[in-house]
Write a protein that holds these residues in place. Structure first.
Motif, short mmCIF file in Angstrom:
data_model
loop_
_atom_site.label_atom_id
_atom_site.label_comp_id
_atom_site.label_asym_id
_atom_site.label_seq_id
_atom_site.Cartn_x
_atom_site.Cartn_y
_atom_site.Cartn_z
N ALA A 76 -4.16 -7.13 1.61
CA ALA A 76 -4.05 -6.15 0.54
C ALA A 76 -3.49 -6.81 -0.71
CB ALA A 76 -3.15 -5.02 0.99
N LEU A 77 -2.62 -7.78 -0.49
CA LEU A 77 -2.01 -8.47 -1.63
C LEU A 77 -3.07 -9.13 -2.51
CD1 LEU A 77 0.99 -8.55 -2.15
CD2 LEU A 77 1.09 -10.80 -1.10
N ALA A 78 -4.06 -9.74 -1.87
CA ALA A 78 -5.13 -10.38 -2.63
C ALA A 78 -6.00 -9.34 -3.33
CB ALA A 78 -5.99 -11.24 -1.70
N GLU A 79 -6.26 -8.24 -2.63
CA GLU A 79 -7.14 -7.22 -3.20
C GLU A 79 -6.49 -6.45 -4.35
OE1 GLU A 79 -9.45 -6.42 1.02
OE2 GLU A 79 -8.12 -4.91 0.22
N LEU A 80 -5.18 -6.29 -4.26
CA LEU A 80 -4.48 -5.50 -5.28
C LEU A 80 -3.73 -6.39 -6.27
CD1 LEU A 80 -3.09 -2.69 -2.93
CD2 LEU A 80 -5.19 -2.68 -4.30
N ASP A 81 -4.03 -7.66 -6.23
CA ASP A 81 -3.31 -8.66 -7.04
C ASP A 81 -3.25 -8.29 -8.53
OD1 ASP A 81 -2.28 -11.47 -7.52
OD2 ASP A 81 -4.13 -11.52 -8.69
N ARG A 82 -4.39 -7.87 -9.10
CA ARG A 82 -4.42 -7.61 -10.55
C ARG A 82 -3.63 -6.37 -10.93
NH1 ARG A 82 -8.42 -11.02 -12.47
NH2 ARG A 82 -8.57 -12.68 -10.93
N MET A 83 -3.60 -5.39 -10.03
CA MET A 83 -2.81 -4.19 -10.31
C MET A 83 -1.31 -4.50 -10.20
SD MET A 83 -2.79 -0.54 -8.34
CE MET A 83 -2.06 -1.26 -6.87
N ILE A 84 -0.97 -5.34 -9.24
CA ILE A 84 0.43 -5.75 -9.10
C ILE A 84 0.85 -6.51 -10.36
CG2 ILE A 84 1.98 -7.25 -7.78
CD1 ILE A 84 0.15 -6.55 -5.31
N LEU A 85 -0.05 -7.37 -10.83
CA LEU A 85 0.23 -8.13 -12.05
C LEU A 85 0.46 -7.18 -13.23
CD1 LEU A 85 0.33 -11.02 -13.27
CD2 LEU A 85 -2.11 -10.79 -13.72
N LEU A 86 -0.36 -6.15 -13.33
CA LEU A 86 -0.21 -5.19 -14.43
C LEU A 86 1.12 -4.45 -14.31
CD1 LEU A 86 -1.47 -3.66 -16.85
CD2 LEU A 86 -2.40 -2.04 -15.21
N SER A 87 1.46 -4.03 -13.11
CA SER A 87 2.70 -3.28 -12.94
C SER A 87 3.91 -4.14 -13.31
CB SER A 87 2.83 -2.77 -11.51
OG SER A 87 3.10 -3.84 -10.63
N ARG A 88 3.75 -5.47 -13.23
CA ARG A 88 4.86 -6.36 -13.54
C ARG A 88 5.27 -6.32 -15.01
NH1 ARG A 88 7.41 -8.79 -10.16
NH2 ARG A 88 6.68 -9.34 -8.08
#
Lengths: 433, 234
Positions: free
Chosen positions: A3-15
């Motif tokens: 999931a970390l790889a799949e949601l990587d860009r959203m996690i980056l945005l939330s950062r």
């Protein structure tokens, strides 16, 4: 694949806004743990438009990794809803579980304990979690918290308002998670406050009832998130006829699943053009060209209508130089979308995007509903162009930040000013010398 | 009795859809307003990419005062990403400057030595309106600009509020950026443009065959696909 790889860009945005001490795993877990219940009634689901609200909402929520619960009466799917497959609504939605993002489930358990509830139409029970009603018409979509608005059956004929409403709701789910994470800067909380009531209107135009709408030959430059969102939206518009080409040399990766609306988890490694050219409604015929623009084929001659969803700014300039008529350009930057149309004589995409922001060359922060807004806005522009009712010049550019759509400046229609230093040397810029 | 006239007023700055009033003085620079807006919204990441735009779509010129930029009370300004700043914009120049550059490079290099020219212009504009041919040692393998000349030149640029926009030098054959070129540009600011002309500039006075690069914020040189990504020839 994680999931970390799949949601990587959203996690980056939330950062941008969460405390830097949080790990990616902690952010990811917070999104994955959100349970969202989607509720509707038989009347609302008896129309293609009402079904489109639910399919779009489930897609946008799943692509954020959230767990979706359904409280829906089953009914036949009236028109194709790609990439969902199945002849009945519940069958198609339930089958999409773990297929859009591998750990995002879609369930219809009676004991589903929701954190957030979205209702399309009526909800006979008493919600035991924050609840928004989704309402709308052909071109307008709204969400409003229970208590602010009353339930209304979905009765629109056309599906644009449906997709607006779904995108507004998906944002509320995103903000719900963001509010649960410790912030980087406490004043940033203003961006993630719930919208008690918000709406967006693309403005009504006349659409001939029951007739085919011929969009002609259209080139899509890029088969990525924005183009897929545009095709997702186009596929749901009844009566569309379109042929054309889609250019891209990119391969589907895990990190695309969080926003590429036509893509399934099983598509990893597939050229994006194959997905974009195969997974849409019956009236759309796109030839896949596995080539980055500009390339051997794409550099020769472009269609009269070109839809540009490519991130690379110099590629937009090249399209502008090669295209002879109508160009729609969509892009995103963090939580913002930029959507514009350029015709001969008007300030071009080079005037609007004059400098190559090469960035860090890779990971671009994105989230499903932001990319979707960019594609939806392009689809509306294409429809309006084909139907002979384009937006006026003062609406040449839309800058929209779909976080606080309850605020007056969330979406701003603005003209494009010509620039003397336009990199595409367009007519409007040359007239300034 | 002296009457103090309050000149201060507020403009409405929109960022991420949220609007905040920011107070300004007419004589204040737009850059100060920009910094206040960035600070007010607590923006810490990529703030250097942000600019202020009017509702007519035009960029608010950062080199001007609030008054000269024509900002008015309660005017709504959009704070949004512009581009890589620090010289990252397109430079405008007349074709005659390219011709003059080639003339100098040929005359000085005589087909056997490298040579260097600097393009200059107003410090806060993306305009090239002149060139400088520095005092330098030259050979077929390189050039070295005179330290004394450089010191005087820097002082003159500062006094006249002008800056070096690009450096243009020749190579004996192929146009590329050597390790020395990478390491010792005249300006080490992100966005600075370097152009290398092949064949001691003995070919056509055109930049089509030149190596054109831009210094990135990470300190590396980014080769541009064509000179059109850096320059506009008027």
């Amino acid at each position: 694949m994680t999931a970390l790889a799949e949601l990587d860009r959203m996690i980056l945005l939330s950062r941008d806004h969460v405390a830097p001490t949080l790990s990616d795993e902690e952010i990811c877990q917070q999104f994955q743990s959100l349970k969202v219940l989607c509720v509707s009634d038989p009347h609302s689901l008896s129309s293609h438009s009402g079904q489109t609200v639910v399919f779009t909402l489930v897609a946008l929520l799943s692509r954020m990794g959230m767990q979706v619960g359904l409280n829906l009466p089953d009914t036949a799917v009236l028109l194709p809803q790609p990439p969902f497959l199945g002849s009945s609504l519940c069958e198609a939605l339930l089958a999409s579980g773990r297929k859009l993002v591998t750990e995002a489930t879609v369930r219809s358990d009676s004991d589903f304990k929701a954190d957030v509830i979205f209702v399309v139409g009526d909800f006979p029970g008493k919600p035991d979690a924050p609840c928004w009603y989704l309402t709308g018409s052909d071109w307008l979509g709204s969400v409003a918290m229970r208590g602010i608005a009353k339930p209304e059956p979905w009765s629109a004929r056309l599906p644009v308002g449906a997709m607006v409403s779904a995108a507004l709701a998906a944002c509320e789910a995103f903000k719900f998670v963001m509010r649960s994470l410790p912030p980087r800067n406490p004043p940033d909380a203003v961006f993630f406050q719930p919208s008690f009531s918000s709406s967006w209107n693309f403005d009504r135009i006349n659409v001939p009832l029951g007739e085919l709408i011929d969009l002609g030959f259209v080139d899509f430059v890029s088969a990525g998130a924005i183009s897929q969102a545009a095709l997702f939206a186009l596929s749901r518009f009844p009566g569309i006829e379109m042929s054309g080409r889609v250019f891209d040399d990119d391969i589907t990766e895990a990190s695309n699943l969080n926003r590429n609306m036509l893509t399934l988890a099983s598509d990893l490694g597939q050229p994006k053009v194959l997905i974009a050219s195969r997974r849409h409604g019956a009236g759309v015929h796109l030839q896949p060209i596995v080539e980055r623009f500009p390339g051997r084929i794409s550099d020769t001659r472009l269609a009269q209508r070109v839809v540009v969803g490519v991130d690379d700014i110099p590629s937009r300039w090249r399209v502008q130089e090669k295209a002879s008529n109508w160009i729609a350009v969509g892009g995103t930057s963090h939580y913002n979308i930029s959507s514009s149309v350029h015709t001969p004589g008007s300030p071009c995409s080079g005037c609007l995007h004059p400098v190559d922001d090469s960035g860090d060359g890779g990971r671009i922060p994105t989230v499903s509903f932001v990319s979707f807004w960019a594609g939806l806005a392009m689809t509306v522009r294409l429809l309006r162009e084909a139907l002979g009712e384009p937006y006026p010049p003062e609406r040449q550019h839309l800058w929209l930040t779909p976080l606080r759509m309850d605020l007056s400046h969330a979406g701003m229609w603005i003209p494009v000013a010509p620039r003397r230093d336009c990199p595409a040397h367009c007519l409007a810029s040359r007239s300034m010398f | 009795m002296t009457v103090m006239v309050e000149k201060k007023f507020a403009v409405d700055v929109v960022y991420n859809g949220v609007t905040k009033p920011i107070e300004v003085q007419p004589e204040e620079q737009v850059t100060a307003l920009l910094h206040k807006a960035i600070s007010s919204f607590g923006i810490t990441q990529n703030a250097h990419l942000l600019s202020l735009y009017r509702q007519d779509g035009s960029l608010v010129p950062e080199a001007e005062s609030v008054e000269r930029a024509g900002l008015t009370p309660n005017e709504v300004l959009l704070l949004r990403p512009n581009a890589v700043k620090g010289g990252g914009g397109l430079l405008q120049l007349a074709r005659s400057i390219v011709h003059k550059t080639f003339h100098i490079l040929r005359e000085c290099g005589r087909g056997e030595c490298e040579c260097i020219v600097y393009w200059i212009g107003p410090a806060h504009e993306s305009l090239i309106d002149g060139l400088e041919h520095p005092v330098h040692l030259r050979s077929a393998l390189g050039y070295q600009v005179d330290d004394g000349w450089l010191t005087t030149f820097w002082k003159a640029l500062g006094a006249s509020k002008r800056s070096i926009k690009a450096q243009i030098h020749t190579h004996p054959a192929e146009a590329f950026h050597s390790a020395t070129d990478d390491e010792w540009p005249i300006v080490s600011q992100a966005g600075f443009i370097s152009i290398v002309i092949p064949d001691f500039a003995l070919g056509q006075p055109s930049l089509e065959n030149a190596w054109v690069g831009r210094l990135h914020t990470n300190g590396e040189w980014q080769k541009l696909a064509s000179m059109r990504e850096a320059l506009i020839l008027a």
